[in-house]
Scaffold this motif. Structure first.
Motif, short mmCIF file in Angstrom:
data_model
loop_
_atom_site.label_atom_id
_atom_site.label_comp_id
_atom_site.label_asym_id
_atom_site.label_seq_id
_atom_site.Cartn_x
_atom_site.Cartn_y
_atom_site.Cartn_z
N GLY A 108 0.68 -1.22 -0.01
CA GLY A 108 0.05 -0.01 -0.05
C GLY A 108 0.82 1.39 0.00
O GLY A 108 0.37 2.35 -0.16
N TYR A 109 2.04 1.10 0.27
CA TYR A 109 3.15 2.15 0.41
C TYR A 109 3.71 2.31 -0.84
O TYR A 109 4.79 3.24 -1.05
CB TYR A 109 4.00 2.16 1.56
CG TYR A 109 3.19 2.47 2.60
CD1 TYR A 109 3.18 3.65 3.18
CD2 TYR A 109 2.42 1.46 3.38
CE1 TYR A 109 2.61 3.80 4.54
CE2 TYR A 109 1.51 1.73 4.47
CZ TYR A 109 1.70 2.73 5.27
OH TYR A 109 0.82 3.00 6.17
N LEU A 110 3.75 1.54 -2.09
CA LEU A 110 4.14 1.54 -3.17
C LEU A 110 3.27 1.83 -4.22
O LEU A 110 2.13 1.06 -4.45
CB LEU A 110 5.22 0.18 -3.39
CG LEU A 110 6.17 -0.10 -2.63
CD1 LEU A 110 6.41 -1.56 -2.75
CD2 LEU A 110 7.33 0.90 -2.52
N LYS A 111 3.79 2.65 -5.26
CA LYS A 111 2.76 3.02 -6.34
C LYS A 111 2.48 1.66 -7.27
O LYS A 111 1.26 1.64 -7.62
CB LYS A 111 3.50 3.90 -7.34
CG LYS A 111 3.73 5.31 -6.88
CD LYS A 111 4.50 6.29 -7.79
CE LYS A 111 4.22 7.76 -7.15
NZ LYS A 111 5.20 7.72 -5.85
N GLY A 112 3.26 0.68 -7.23
CA GLY A 112 2.90 -0.30 -7.99
C GLY A 112 2.24 -1.64 -7.41
O GLY A 112 2.14 -2.69 -8.02
N GLY A 113 2.01 -1.35 -6.08
CA GLY A 113 1.18 -2.14 -5.27
C GLY A 113 2.08 -3.73 -5.11
O GLY A 113 3.34 -3.56 -4.75
N VAL A 114 1.43 -4.67 -5.17
CA VAL A 114 1.96 -5.97 -4.77
C VAL A 114 2.92 -6.43 -5.78
O VAL A 114 3.90 -7.00 -5.46
CB VAL A 114 0.71 -6.87 -4.74
CG1 VAL A 114 1.29 -8.51 -4.67
CG2 VAL A 114 0.04 -6.73 -3.49
N SER A 115 2.82 -6.00 -7.19
CA SER A 115 3.72 -6.17 -8.04
C SER A 115 5.02 -5.69 -7.94
O SER A 115 6.24 -6.46 -8.31
CB SER A 115 3.22 -5.92 -9.44
OG SER A 115 1.90 -6.57 -9.94
N GLU A 116 4.81 -4.65 -7.62
CA GLU A 116 6.34 -3.83 -7.44
C GLU A 116 6.92 -4.38 -5.88
O GLU A 116 8.06 -4.75 -6.05
CB GLU A 116 6.10 -2.38 -7.21
CG GLU A 116 7.25 -1.50 -6.84
CD GLU A 116 7.10 -0.21 -6.74
OE1 GLU A 116 8.05 0.56 -6.44
OE2 GLU A 116 6.05 0.44 -7.12
N LEU A 117 6.03 -4.68 -4.98
CA LEU A 117 6.82 -5.41 -3.63
C LEU A 117 7.45 -6.74 -3.87
O LEU A 117 8.43 -6.65 -3.36
CB LEU A 117 5.60 -5.50 -2.52
CG LEU A 117 5.98 -5.97 -1.20
CD1 LEU A 117 6.74 -5.13 -0.72
CD2 LEU A 117 4.73 -6.23 -0.57
N LEU A 118 6.70 -7.44 -4.90
CA LEU A 118 7.39 -8.83 -5.26
C LEU A 118 8.64 -8.51 -5.89
O LEU A 118 9.50 -9.24 -5.95
CB LEU A 118 6.40 -9.75 -6.02
CG LEU A 118 5.17 -9.96 -5.45
CD1 LEU A 118 4.22 -10.95 -6.44
CD2 LEU A 118 5.21 -10.85 -4.04
N SER A 119 8.62 -7.62 -6.79
CA SER A 119 9.87 -7.38 -7.71
C SER A 119 11.11 -6.84 -6.65
O SER A 119 12.11 -7.23 -6.85
CB SER A 119 9.67 -6.12 -8.68
OG SER A 119 10.64 -5.82 -9.26
#
Length: 202
Positions: A108-119
């Motif tokens: 929730g704190y990254l613009k790309g959401g879960v996809s960005e977190l996984l990356s």
């Protein structure tokens, strides 16, 4: 654990100012429930020197690389604590572990959401939610009850958006997410306690 009851692991998530810290404090003071629960503090709060934060240090004003680096650290810290917390709960004879936020909250704190977190973490969703049995999501408070303080800089509209991002992260990737709400804080807290008791079969 042999024939011992399975330890439940619950994530207490929610929008900013939704009452997570207050709920932790009240649950810990509960004569019946408090002794059965192992409370695990939020990883992000442990990793940030809150007393040194200033408005211009707010997370969203950091460079993207710094945001990603921090969320990678938070995720790794949270996953490690999951393993340790369950073992500690077993040693202490606790029936339940409750986390103040957990891995997917970072999305929730990254613009790309879960996809960005996984990356940025190099982990899978399975890695991030391993061992989490239930997620209790505290709904955002009415605007009149929203508080900006040392820990929180976002205006209300932005906090709502952030909360929606956190909720989507969990609801899209975990099979057991329950929204906890109420017209007043006592009602909301009572609903939270009722759900915890239900999960514990009390």
């Amino acid at each position: 654990m042999g024939n011992m009851e399975k330890i439940l692991v619950i994530v207490l998530s929610g929008a900013p100012s939704s009452g997570k810290t207050t709920a932790f404090r009240q649950l810990a003071a509960d004569a019946e429930l408090g002794s059965k629960i192992l409370f695990v503090e939020e990883s992000a709060a442990e990793l940030i020197p809150i007393h040194e934060m200033r408005d211009d240090d707010a997370f969203d004003k950091l460079p993207m690389e710094a945001q990603q680096s921090f969320q990678r650290l938070v995720a790794a810290h949270s996953v490690h604590k999951s393993f340790l917390a369950r073992r500690r709960a077993e040693r202490l004879g606790k029936r339940i572990v409750i986390f103040d936020r957990h891995t997917l909250d970072g999305a929730g704190y990254l613009k790309g959401g879960v996809s960005e977190l996984l990356s940025v973490t190099g982990m899978t969703v399975t890695d991030l939610i391993a061992g989490v049995d239930h997620v209790l999501f505290l709904a955002a408070p009415p605007e009149a009850h929203y508080v900006i303080n040392t820990y929180r800089f976002e205006p209300y509209a932005f906090a709502l958006k952030r909360g929606e991002g956190v909720y989507r992260a969990w609801s899209d990737h975990h099979p057991d997410v329950t929204v906890i709400d109420g017209d007043t804080w006592p009602a909301k807290y009572a609903n939270l306690v009722a759900e915890i008791r239900r999960l514990m079969n009390l």
